[in-house]
Each structure stands twice: as C-alpha cells, then as structure tokens.
Design a protein around this motif. Structure first.
Motif, PDB file in Angstrom:
ATOM      1  N   ALA A  68      -1.210 -24.734 -41.778  1.00 48.91           N
ATOM      2  CA  ALA A  68      -1.764 -23.658 -40.960  1.00 48.91           C
ATOM      3  C   ALA A  68      -3.106 -24.003 -40.331  1.00 48.91           C
ATOM      4  CB  ALA A  68      -1.910 -22.400 -41.812  1.00 48.91           C
ATOM      5  N   SER A  69      -3.647 -25.185 -40.651  1.00 50.78           N
ATOM      6  CA  SER A  69      -4.963 -25.545 -40.127  1.00 50.78           C
ATOM      7  C   SER A  69      -5.098 -27.062 -40.120  1.00 50.78           C
ATOM      8  CB  SER A  69      -6.066 -24.948 -41.005  1.00 50.78           C
ATOM      9  OG  SER A  69      -6.017 -25.534 -42.299  1.00 50.78           O
ATOM     10  N   ASN A  90       1.381 -22.218 -38.101  1.00 53.54           N
ATOM     11  CA  ASN A  90       0.599 -21.018 -37.821  1.00 53.54           C
ATOM     12  C   ASN A  90       0.771 -20.657 -36.335  1.00 53.54           C
ATOM     13  OD1 ASN A  90      -1.361 -19.060 -37.638  1.00 53.54           O
ATOM     14  ND2 ASN A  90      -2.921 -20.229 -38.721  1.00 53.54           N
ATOM     15  N   LYS A  93      -3.604 -20.513 -33.365  1.00 54.09           N
ATOM     16  CA  LYS A  93      -4.322 -21.788 -33.485  1.00 54.09           C
ATOM     17  C   LYS A  93      -5.319 -21.923 -32.335  1.00 54.09           C
ATOM     18  CE  LYS A  93      -0.212 -23.873 -33.105  1.00 54.09           C
ATOM     19  NZ  LYS A  93       0.639 -22.674 -33.183  1.00 54.09           N
TER      20      LYS A  93
END
Ligand SMILES: *Cc1c(COP(=O)(O)O)cnc(C)c1O
Length: 375
Positions: A68-69, A90, A93
């Motif tokens: 997610a990052s 995700n 972003k």
C-alpha cells in the motif's frame, strides 16, 4: 494455546505488552490457503503484519505481496521478493510514489477512479492496471465501507479508457470485507466481474485477472469455516459465473495468514469498581486501543483473553492504560475473568498476529509501541 509461544513467554518473561508470533503457524497458513485455492496466486497483504521475519518467510515460500506504500514495497524487496511479485494495491497513491514504485520495478497497480488511473498512466506507463469494484461488505466483522471501489458501470468505462492511456487493462478486484465469516460472499462480486469480462470482451478488451482480495478470517471467540470451505465456495462461484473460461485469480490474505499465529501477553495494571454496589469490575491492562488493539474499535473484533487462574469467573469491563476515554476495549461485549485475578497478573490475548503491531501509536501518553518477537 500454542505450545511454542507459551514456552517462550514462560521462559523469557518478556516485558509487557508484547506480541509473540509463531512463524511455523504462518507457514502452515500459507500452505493451507495454497491447497484450498490451488489455482489462485497468493499476494500477502503486507499491512496485516509487515515484520521482516514474516515477509522473508513468505518470500521464500513463493508468495507474492499486496502493498500500500513505497515503504511496504521496499520492505518486501528487502525480504527477497522480486518486483513482479508485488502489487501496488492501494487505490489512493501519490503520483510521486507511483513513480518510485515503477522505478523499483513494480508493474501492477490498482485504481478505482479516473484521476488515479491518470496518475498511473503518467508515472507507470505500460503497467498492468486493475479496477477495484465496490462491494457491500455484508457478513464481514470488519467491513470496508464505500471508501474503496467504484460501481461496475464506472469500472467498465475506465477499463475501456485505460488502453488509450498507455496502460494494460488487466483485470478487476474486490474485497468482501475483513473477517468475512461467510464463504458465499465472494459469489455476487464474481458474478459482477464475469459480466464485466463478457461486456468488455464485446468492446474488444480482454481482461485477464480477477483479484478476489482478502477477507479470510481468523478464529477469535466464534468458530469460522475452514479454508477448504472458502476454497470450495469460491471455486464453485468461479465455475458458475465464468464457465470453462476461468481467469487468472489472485487472493490477498492478510488476517487469515497471520492472525492466529500471534499471542499478546499483557499485565493487569488496575482492578477497580465505580461504587460499592458496582456489579462489574473494571480491569485495566497495559495494552489498549492505542497500544495495538485498535480493532476493538466498536468492539468489532473479539479476541480470546485467557488467564492462568481457573477459579470462578464474573463479568468485567476491559480498558487500556491511556488517558483517553475512548481507550476501552470491551464494555458492551460480555467478557468474564476469574474472581481471584489480581493486579500484576499476566493475561494472554490470543489470535493477535494481524493488525496489532502497526496499529500501535508511536508514544501516546508516553507508552512504547507494542513489542514483538518472531520465533
Ligand atoms: C487489507 C487488505 C487486504 C487484506 O484483508 P484481510 O481481510 O486482512 O485478508 C487485502 N487486499 C487489500 C486491497 C487490502 O486493503
């Protein structure tokens, strides 16, 4: 109670609160899911527990990863995974982060809006993209609301546009809600996905993949269906809706991969009553909502809590040690603890391998983040 973890606590007496995760259980969960869904690729949802020990183990077992990052992507790469085993799942972003992920070799991205699709097209040209569909979250104990996904009609339009923007319209995704106790809840989303596959095919766009998300549960206080039951229900739905043209599939287990692998030990800090006639004791622990038990929010997740005393029990209210009045774990839900429980006793909070360590605050009220050992 897991023997290996019990022995660790008994011999090492780590400072509390402390999570201990048995990596053998994670490995067993991976193999169980792999056997239950033999056609699906497993992308472990890193956010459930991003400990390097877990990431390294799963990378060695051949798992792929849902991230997610940028930091999660870097952690997964450091654990030995190849970039083609990473999904940037995700739907929210920064464009700069998409560009960094692309530079790191990631080529699979999620979106659920035109603005997000545009960012990917600019920062990650040529990548495969999948569009996330809204689901109801019905049957889930930790549902995901309307924050993620879009209506099928919008997904259709955006996947048609994707090709013209220089990215590959690769597939669809959905998440039926976390701690999903009903294996048939994948059916409606798969029906929608199959209809979109057919519709888009008639528009000249051949989708390849359906990402069926996470949602596989952990056993807390209540029983859950087995992995085999989930696998069977999902496979039946794929057959029913896609016939003999079943697409590539992905699953993204988070909780189901690590939840049952961890136990937290906590110390009783205070036992008190609000009046002489109060019929429930307040039991304050050295862990609370801000120390890693965030999923007790709205009393959603019911962790088994075990004392080594075995006398008569009576109802308690369980709260954390911080000065925030929201820091109460269970007040409506009936929890009972032994009447001879005393201040200084240790309790074990079971099935806490997922969504605990990274949900602990940095230093609210000066309390340390949750300690953890991976054995
Ligand atoms: C959180 C998340 C998962 C994992 O969900 P679980 O219910 O823990 O299995 C999977 N996919 C996505 C996109 C997520 O955000």
């Amino acid at each position: 109670m897991n023997e290996k973890i019990a022995q660790f606590f008994d011999e090492r007496r780590p400072q509390t609160p402390c999570l201990v995760v048995d990596l053998d259980v994670v490995e067993e969960n991976y193999r169980t899911l792999e056997n239950a869904l033999p056609e699906a690729r497993i992308f472990y949802a890193v956010k459930a527990n991003p400990a390097p020990e877990i990431l390294r183990l799963l990378a060695r077992l051949g798992s792929a990863f849902d991230t997610a990052s940028v930091n999660e992507i870097r952690d997964v790469l450091a654990a030995g995974a190849q970039p083609d085993h990473i999904s940037y799942g995700n739907t929210i972003k920064k464009q700069a982060d998409i560009a960094t992920a692309y530079a790191l070799g990631v080529r699979l991205f999620a979106f659920d809006s035109e603005a997000e699709l545009n960012k990917i097209a600019v920062a990650a040209p040529g990548s495969r993209v999948f569009c996330r569909l809204l689901t109801s979250g019905e049957g889930a104990e930790w549902p995901l609301s309307r924050k993620f996904g879009c209506e099928p009609e919008m997904a259709r339009e955006l996947l048609i546009k994707a090709a013209g923007k220089g990215v590959v319209p690769y597939g669809l995704s959905f998440h039926v809600g976390s701690q999903q106790r009903d294996p048939t809840q994948w059916d409606a989303a798969l029906q929608t996905a199959a209809a979109l596959f057919r519709d888009l095919e008639s528009q000249g766009i051949e989708l390849t993949m359906v990402n069926m998300g996470g949602g596989f549960p952990t056993r807390y206080l209540r029983d859950i269906p087995s992995a085999v039951q989930y696998g069977q229900a999902i496979f039946d739905s794929l057959r029913r809706h896609f016939g003999n043209r079943i697409p590539e599939t992905i699953v993204e287990p988070g909780r189901g991969m690590v939840g049952n692998a961890g136990v937290i030990e906590t110390e009783v800090v205070l036992i008190s009553k609000k009046s002489a006639h109060d019929d429930r004791r307040w039991v304050y622990l050295d862990i609370g909502k801000f120390g890693g038990l965030a999923e007790t929010m709205d009393e959603a997740i019911h962790y088994p809590i075990v004392s080594n005393r075995n006398g008569s029990v009576s109802p308690v209210i369980l709260a954390g040690p911080t000065c925030d009045s929201a820091d109460i774990m269970y007040e409506r839900t009936v929890y009972e603890l032994p009447d001879d429980l005393v201040i200084g006793d240790r309790l074990r909070i079971e099935a806490t391998g997922a969504y605990t360590t990274t949900y602990a605050s940095v230093a609210f009220n000066g309390f340390e983040p949750l300690g953890a050992h991976y054995i």
